[in-house]
Design a protein around this motif. Structure first.
Motif, mmCIF file in Angstrom:
data_model
loop_
_atom_site.group_PDB
_atom_site.id
_atom_site.type_symbol
_atom_site.label_atom_id
_atom_site.label_comp_id
_atom_site.label_asym_id
_atom_site.label_seq_id
_atom_site.Cartn_x
_atom_site.Cartn_y
_atom_site.Cartn_z
ATOM 1 N N ALA A 131 0.828 -1.204 0.000
ATOM 2 C CA ALA A 131 0.000 0.000 0.000
ATOM 3 C C ALA A 131 0.866 1.259 0.000
ATOM 4 C CB ALA A 131 -0.931 -0.012 1.214
ATOM 5 N N ILE A 132 1.922 1.263 0.829
ATOM 6 C CA ILE A 132 2.826 2.419 0.865
ATOM 7 C C ILE A 132 3.514 2.600 -0.489
ATOM 8 C CG2 ILE A 132 4.974 3.304 1.877
ATOM 9 C CD1 ILE A 132 4.138 1.983 4.500
ATOM 10 N N GLY A 133 3.966 1.482 -1.064
ATOM 11 C CA GLY A 133 4.613 1.561 -2.371
ATOM 12 C C GLY A 133 3.678 2.073 -3.451
ATOM 13 N N ALA A 134 2.428 1.619 -3.438
ATOM 14 C CA ALA A 134 1.444 2.080 -4.420
ATOM 15 C C ALA A 134 1.187 3.574 -4.272
ATOM 16 C CB ALA A 134 0.140 1.298 -4.262
ATOM 17 N N GLY A 135 1.043 4.017 -3.013
ATOM 18 C CA GLY A 135 0.822 5.442 -2.784
ATOM 19 C C GLY A 135 2.002 6.279 -3.245
ATOM 20 N N GLY A 136 3.209 5.812 -2.933
ATOM 21 C CA GLY A 136 4.394 6.543 -3.357
ATOM 22 C C GLY A 136 4.537 6.589 -4.864
ATOM 23 N N ALA A 137 4.236 5.476 -5.517
ATOM 24 C CA ALA A 137 4.336 5.432 -6.982
ATOM 25 C C ALA A 137 3.341 6.396 -7.617
ATOM 26 C CB ALA A 137 4.085 4.013 -7.471
ATOM 27 N N LEU A 138 2.124 6.407 -7.117
ATOM 28 C CA LEU A 138 1.118 7.325 -7.660
ATOM 29 C C LEU A 138 1.544 8.775 -7.437
ATOM 30 C CD1 LEU A 138 -2.186 5.532 -6.601
ATOM 31 C CD2 LEU A 138 -1.340 5.859 -8.931
ATOM 32 N N TRP A 139 2.134 9.048 -6.270
ATOM 33 C CA TRP A 139 2.595 10.410 -5.989
ATOM 34 C C TRP A 139 3.673 10.827 -6.989
ATOM 35 C CZ3 TRP A 139 0.407 14.078 -3.432
ATOM 36 C CH2 TRP A 139 1.115 15.166 -2.945
ATOM 37 N N VAL A 140 4.546 9.881 -7.338
ATOM 38 C CA VAL A 140 5.588 10.160 -8.338
ATOM 39 C C VAL A 140 4.974 10.328 -9.719
ATOM 40 C CG1 VAL A 140 7.619 9.215 -9.510
ATOM 41 C CG2 VAL A 140 7.396 9.000 -7.034
ATOM 42 N N ILE A 141 4.079 9.402 -10.073
ATOM 43 C CA ILE A 141 3.473 9.424 -11.403
ATOM 44 C C ILE A 141 2.760 10.742 -11.680
ATOM 45 C CG2 ILE A 141 1.604 8.412 -12.790
ATOM 46 C CD1 ILE A 141 2.372 5.721 -11.471
ATOM 47 N N PHE A 142 2.025 11.226 -10.682
ATOM 48 C CA PHE A 142 1.265 12.467 -10.862
ATOM 49 C C PHE A 142 2.070 13.695 -10.451
ATOM 50 C CE2 PHE A 142 -2.126 9.284 -10.701
ATOM 51 C CZ PHE A 142 -2.861 9.650 -11.816
ATOM 52 N N ARG A 143 3.373 13.486 -10.205
ATOM 53 C CA ARG A 143 4.301 14.578 -9.912
ATOM 54 C C ARG A 143 3.785 15.488 -8.794
ATOM 55 N NH1 ARG A 143 8.562 15.306 -13.463
ATOM 56 N NH2 ARG A 143 8.570 13.809 -15.171
ATOM 57 N N ALA A 144 3.264 14.871 -7.737
ATOM 58 C CA ALA A 144 2.802 15.564 -6.528
ATOM 59 C C ALA A 144 1.733 16.608 -6.827
ATOM 60 C CB ALA A 144 3.994 16.207 -5.810
ATOM 61 N N ASP A 145 0.939 16.353 -7.843
ATOM 62 C CA ASP A 145 -0.113 17.284 -8.271
ATOM 63 C C ASP A 145 -1.473 16.693 -7.911
ATOM 64 O OD1 ASP A 145 -1.893 18.958 -9.529
ATOM 65 O OD2 ASP A 145 -0.760 19.087 -11.404
ATOM 66 N N TRP A 146 -2.100 17.223 -6.835
ATOM 67 C CA TRP A 146 -3.401 16.696 -6.416
ATOM 68 C C TRP A 146 -4.461 16.897 -7.492
ATOM 69 C CZ3 TRP A 146 -4.122 13.334 -2.822
ATOM 70 C CH2 TRP A 146 -3.283 13.281 -1.709
ATOM 71 N N ALA A 147 -4.367 18.011 -8.225
ATOM 72 C CA ALA A 147 -5.354 18.268 -9.269
ATOM 73 C C ALA A 147 -5.279 17.200 -10.355
ATOM 74 C CB ALA A 147 -5.131 19.661 -9.870
ATOM 75 N N ALA A 148 -4.053 16.810 -10.718
ATOM 76 C CA ALA A 148 -3.886 15.764 -11.726
ATOM 77 C C ALA A 148 -4.422 14.433 -11.219
ATOM 78 C CB ALA A 148 -2.404 15.628 -12.093
ATOM 79 N N LEU A 149 -4.210 14.163 -9.934
ATOM 80 C CA LEU A 149 -4.698 12.912 -9.354
ATOM 81 C C LEU A 149 -6.220 12.873 -9.331
ATOM 82 C CD1 LEU A 149 -4.076 10.237 -7.961
ATOM 83 C CD2 LEU A 149 -3.947 11.477 -5.787
ATOM 84 N N ARG A 150 -6.851 13.999 -8.936
ATOM 85 C CA ARG A 150 -8.316 14.052 -8.877
ATOM 86 C C ARG A 150 -8.941 13.967 -10.262
ATOM 87 N NH1 ARG A 150 -7.253 18.154 -5.046
ATOM 88 N NH2 ARG A 150 -7.676 19.724 -6.639
ATOM 89 N N ALA A 151 -8.203 14.421 -11.283
ATOM 90 C CA ALA A 151 -8.742 14.417 -12.650
ATOM 91 C C ALA A 151 -8.637 13.062 -13.328
ATOM 92 C CB ALA A 151 -8.018 15.462 -13.500
ATOM 93 N N PHE A 152 -8.015 12.108 -12.666
ATOM 94 C CA PHE A 152 -7.832 10.784 -13.260
ATOM 95 C C PHE A 152 -9.176 10.124 -13.558
ATOM 96 C CE2 PHE A 152 -5.877 6.903 -14.341
ATOM 97 C CZ PHE A 152 -6.542 5.876 -13.704
#
Length: 299
Positions: A131-152
């Motif tokens: 779970a920690i690894g998945a969260g970290g990977a997503l944070w990297v993938i979306f370049r720490a951009d919450w807006a990009a994450l919410r728009a997925f």
């Protein structure tokens, strides 16, 4: 690797695996629209098979016993061929960021497949690490951009690629289940030959329609990289690791791929990420340390 335990060698193999796979994302995106997925991957498997065949002949040799139950190679080759074709098909419409997010589901899918096929049990500590690894990977993938994450949003391309990731996740424990003592390089050769045969049959029309002489140089550069570095070498590393590590631990190394992609992008002159992105990198490292220290239980 002489001083490492078998499990330690498996982890080192997957560390190299994740770095090489990351390169295929960066270079593959430059050639994805230049050639049909089936044609690209048929040639990719063929080149990789030649390289691995030479390596097998020069090292372990190819014993006759490796020819037993050839259906094993067809099954494994079909699974990996399906993954690559579905990945490129999905990338026709899925943005790379969204596809990379889908890819991070592979470790969880592999843990499920490992339990179903091998009864490998994922401990609570390993589940937390995943779970920690998945969260970290997503944070990297979306370049720490919450807006990009919410728009997925899940589109057709992402769905197609998801089924490719399912095939990839099943492949990992199946290697361990189907291997009958063959060396990793020999087992990889059988899978590559079978995969090349299946892809040639499936993509025959695409192979004939491709104007090979007219392809730009970057396609050949990308093809050679994905064939040798991201196919031949990574297949051996994956086979090597899956015989020494549980499936969930093997596929957990996919979490490092986004971090390696950033390194590749920097090397290619595409710039470095912001400081907040490094938080995700740290999370993936924490997850991998947890997995390294977690004893795997088998039911």
């Amino acid at each position: 690797m002489g001083g490492l335990s078998p499990e330690g060698r498996g982890h080192l193999a997957m560390l190299c695996f994740s770095a090489l796979v990351a390169g295929s994302f960066s270079l593959g995106s430059m050639v994805a629209n230049e050639i049909a997925p089936a044609a690209l991957n048929a040639v990719r498997f063929g080149i990789a098979a030649v390289v691995i065949g030479i390596a097998a002949a020069a090292t372990t040799g190819i014993p006759r016993t490796a020819l037993r139950a050839p259906w094993r190679y067809l099954l494994l080759g079909g699974l990996f061929a399906a993954y690559f074709v579905l990945m490129f098909e999905g990338l026709k419409t899925a943005p790379p960021v969204s596809a990379a997010a889908v890819f991070t589901l592979t470790p969880v899918l592999s843990a499920v497949a490992g339990w179903l096929l091998l009864r490998q049990v994922t401990t609570s500590r390993m589940a937390l690490a995943l779970a920690i690894g998945a969260g970290g990977a997503l944070w990297v993938i979306f370049r720490a951009d919450w807006a990009a994450l919410r728009a997925f949003q899940i589109g057709q391309g992402e769905i197609v690629y998801f089924w490719g990731c399912v095939a990839h996740a099943i492949y990992t424990p199946m290697v361990r289940r189907l291997n009958r003592g063959e060396p990793a390089v020999v087992f990889t050769l059988g899978m590559l030959v079978a995969g090349c045969l299946l892809l040639t049959l499936y993509g025959w029309e695409d192979l004939r329609a491709t104007e090979w002489a007219a392809l730009p140089p970057i396609v050949w550069i990308g093809l050679l990289y994905v064939s040798i570095c991201a196919s031949a070498m990574t297949f051996v590393l994956l086979q090597f690791a899956t015989l020494r590590l549980p499936s969930a631990k093997v596929m957990a190394y996919t979490y490092l791929t986004p971090t390696w992609v950033i390194c590749w992008e920097i090397a290619l002159g595409n710039g470095a990420p912001g400081g907040l992105v490094l938080v995700g990198n740290a999370m993936t490292v924490v997850a991998l340390v947890m997995l390294l220290e977690t004893p795997a239980r088998r039911g």
